[in-house]
Design a protein around this motif. Structure first.
Motif, PDB file in Angstrom:
ATOM      1  N   ARG A 118      51.170  32.204  24.244  1.00  0.00           N
ATOM      2  CA  ARG A 118      51.682  33.137  25.237  1.00  0.00           C
ATOM      3  C   ARG A 118      53.057  32.733  25.774  1.00  0.00           C
ATOM      4  O   ARG A 118      53.626  33.430  26.605  1.00  0.00           O
ATOM      5  CB  ARG A 118      50.690  33.246  26.398  1.00  0.00           C
ATOM      6  CG  ARG A 118      49.397  33.968  25.994  1.00  0.00           C
ATOM      7  CD  ARG A 118      48.382  34.008  27.121  1.00  0.00           C
ATOM      8  NE  ARG A 118      47.201  34.783  26.746  1.00  0.00           N
ATOM      9  CZ  ARG A 118      46.125  34.949  27.518  1.00  0.00           C
ATOM     10  NH1 ARG A 118      46.090  34.391  28.731  1.00  0.00           N
ATOM     11  NH2 ARG A 118      45.096  35.675  27.103  1.00  0.00           N
ATOM     12  N   LYS A 159      50.309  29.451  34.483  1.00  0.00           N
ATOM     13  CA  LYS A 159      50.554  30.872  34.762  1.00  0.00           C
ATOM     14  C   LYS A 159      50.258  31.775  33.563  1.00  0.00           C
ATOM     15  O   LYS A 159      50.310  32.999  33.685  1.00  0.00           O
ATOM     16  CB  LYS A 159      51.998  31.079  35.210  1.00  0.00           C
ATOM     17  CG  LYS A 159      52.377  30.281  36.458  1.00  0.00           C
ATOM     18  CD  LYS A 159      51.469  30.588  37.625  1.00  0.00           C
ATOM     19  CE  LYS A 159      51.865  29.809  38.865  1.00  0.00           C
ATOM     20  NZ  LYS A 159      50.917  30.050  39.987  1.00  0.00           N
ATOM     21  N   HIS A 160      49.946  31.182  32.427  1.00  0.00           N
ATOM     22  CA  HIS A 160      49.640  31.990  31.251  1.00  0.00           C
ATOM     23  C   HIS A 160      48.209  32.536  31.279  1.00  0.00           C
ATOM     24  O   HIS A 160      47.837  33.317  30.395  1.00  0.00           O
ATOM     25  CB  HIS A 160      49.833  31.162  29.973  1.00  0.00           C
ATOM     26  CG  HIS A 160      51.258  30.842  29.685  1.00  0.00           C
ATOM     27  ND1 HIS A 160      51.681  29.629  29.220  1.00  0.00           N
ATOM     28  CD2 HIS A 160      52.384  31.581  29.831  1.00  0.00           C
ATOM     29  CE1 HIS A 160      52.993  29.627  29.057  1.00  0.00           C
ATOM     30  NE2 HIS A 160      53.437  30.804  29.431  1.00  0.00           N
ATOM     31  N   ARG A 169      45.130  34.575  33.314  1.00  0.00           N
ATOM     32  CA  ARG A 169      44.819  35.507  34.390  1.00  0.00           C
ATOM     33  C   ARG A 169      43.664  34.963  35.230  1.00  0.00           C
ATOM     34  O   ARG A 169      42.870  34.144  34.742  1.00  0.00           O
ATOM     35  CB  ARG A 169      44.475  36.882  33.821  1.00  0.00           C
ATOM     36  CG  ARG A 169      45.595  37.520  33.011  1.00  0.00           C
ATOM     37  CD  ARG A 169      45.224  38.933  32.570  1.00  0.00           C
ATOM     38  NE  ARG A 169      44.088  38.924  31.668  1.00  0.00           N
ATOM     39  CZ  ARG A 169      44.191  38.743  30.342  1.00  0.00           C
ATOM     40  NH1 ARG A 169      45.377  38.543  29.786  1.00  0.00           N
ATOM     41  NH2 ARG A 169      43.108  38.773  29.587  1.00  0.00           N
ATOM     42  N   PRO A 170      43.536  35.409  36.471  1.00  0.00           N
ATOM     43  CA  PRO A 170      42.451  34.928  37.342  1.00  0.00           C
ATOM     44  C   PRO A 170      41.068  35.092  36.720  1.00  0.00           C
ATOM     45  O   PRO A 170      40.219  34.201  36.836  1.00  0.00           O
ATOM     46  CB  PRO A 170      42.610  35.782  38.596  1.00  0.00           C
ATOM     47  CG  PRO A 170      44.059  36.122  38.636  1.00  0.00           C
ATOM     48  CD  PRO A 170      44.462  36.300  37.197  1.00  0.00           C
ATOM     49  N   GLU A 171      40.839  36.229  36.055  1.00  0.00           N
ATOM     50  CA  GLU A 171      39.515  36.438  35.453  1.00  0.00           C
ATOM     51  C   GLU A 171      39.273  35.465  34.296  1.00  0.00           C
ATOM     52  O   GLU A 171      38.123  35.078  34.027  1.00  0.00           O
ATOM     53  CB  GLU A 171      39.353  37.887  34.975  1.00  0.00           C
ATOM     54  CG  GLU A 171      40.377  38.360  33.954  1.00  0.00           C
ATOM     55  CD  GLU A 171      41.597  39.009  34.608  1.00  0.00           C
ATOM     56  OE1 GLU A 171      42.226  39.852  33.935  1.00  0.00           O
ATOM     57  OE2 GLU A 171      41.897  38.669  35.767  1.00  0.00           O
ATOM     58  N   GLU A 172      40.348  35.070  33.623  1.00  0.00           N
ATOM     59  CA  GLU A 172      40.200  34.082  32.549  1.00  0.00           C
ATOM     60  C   GLU A 172      39.873  32.702  33.123  1.00  0.00           C
ATOM     61  O   GLU A 172      39.066  31.951  32.547  1.00  0.00           O
ATOM     62  CB  GLU A 172      41.479  34.025  31.714  1.00  0.00           C
ATOM     63  CG  GLU A 172      41.712  35.270  30.870  1.00  0.00           C
ATOM     64  CD  GLU A 172      43.030  35.233  30.112  1.00  0.00           C
ATOM     65  OE1 GLU A 172      43.050  35.659  28.946  1.00  0.00           O
ATOM     66  OE2 GLU A 172      44.038  34.772  30.687  1.00  0.00           O
TER      67      GLU A 172
END
Length: 222
Positions: A205, A129-130, A132-135
């Motif tokens: 994070r 969960k750390h 993001r979708p774009e990452e």
């Protein structure tokens, strides 16, 4: 009020179109990755078969060589000695051309390990969960680049191994295999380094020590 609704609708439509575009791009990359991995699996299987053939050929030749102790045979005529000496030298020549099978075997195992490292890391990063979708999408693109490069290096190795497709001396053939193998080693090193960078980013994070411990356990760090 009607103008505001229209403006909001336009904004949402813009976000929606970008979102769909991102999803479509991500799915396209995922599809290409699957195709590359399937191609790699086929190449690995062929290399494994080639390695087995070379290994068996080497054993056969070594068995043949062990039958001839030319220096220990005193009752042969010069003609017999010359004939079998020529055969003996031919066997040695063939043996020298297949001594690289161990290198091919090692590179095959390295490619299998590379794909395994990718699959394990990708499965873990997708659920972390750390990120993001774009990452996650960017990770997939990076992995595609590494996998595709390794597949091309496998192609180079297979081309060199096939004597019918390349005119090379034994030394040139071995050097070409080693060069492609070195690049494959680099691919594997790049993959491991990229995985480690992403794990470190996830740890950074984390909000507290408990979360750090959880993430370490998640990635099998001790």
């Amino acid at each position: 009020m009607k103008k505001l609704i229209i403006i909001i609708g336009v904004i949402l439509a813009g976000y929606s179109s970008r979102s769909y575009a991102q999803i479509a791009a991500a799915e396209a990359v995922k599809l290409v990755v699957k195709k590359v991995i399937k191609a790699i699996d086929l190449k690995v299987q062929r290399m494994q078969n080639q390695t087995i053939w070379l290994q068996n050929a080497q054993k056969t030749i070594e068995n043949e060589l062990s039958k001839f102790r030319l220096n220990e045979i005193s009752n042969w005529s010069e003609k017999q000695r010359s004939l079998y000496d020529k055969y003996y030298q031919e066997l040695w020549k063939v043996k020298s051309t297949i001594t690289y099978y161990q290198r091919i075997k090692d590179l095959t195992l390295k490619q299998v390990a590379l794909v395994g490292e990718y699959q394990q890391a990708w499965r873990l990063f997708q659920s972390d969960k750390h990120f993001r979708p774009e990452e996650i999408n960017e990770m997939q693109r990076v992995y595609l680049g590494i996998l595709d490069a390794s597949a091309k290096n496998l192609d180079q190795i297979m081309l060199v191994v096939n004597p019918g497709k390349t005119q090379m001396t034994d030394q040139q053939r071995l050097e070409a295999i080693n060069q492609a193998g070195d690049r494959l080693d680099e691919n594997y090193g790049d993959l491991k380094q990229y995985n480690n960078q992403n794990i470190i980013l996830s740890l950074h994070r984390s909000k507290d020590l408990n979360e750090v411990k959880t993430i370490k356990n998640y990635y099998g760090l001790h």
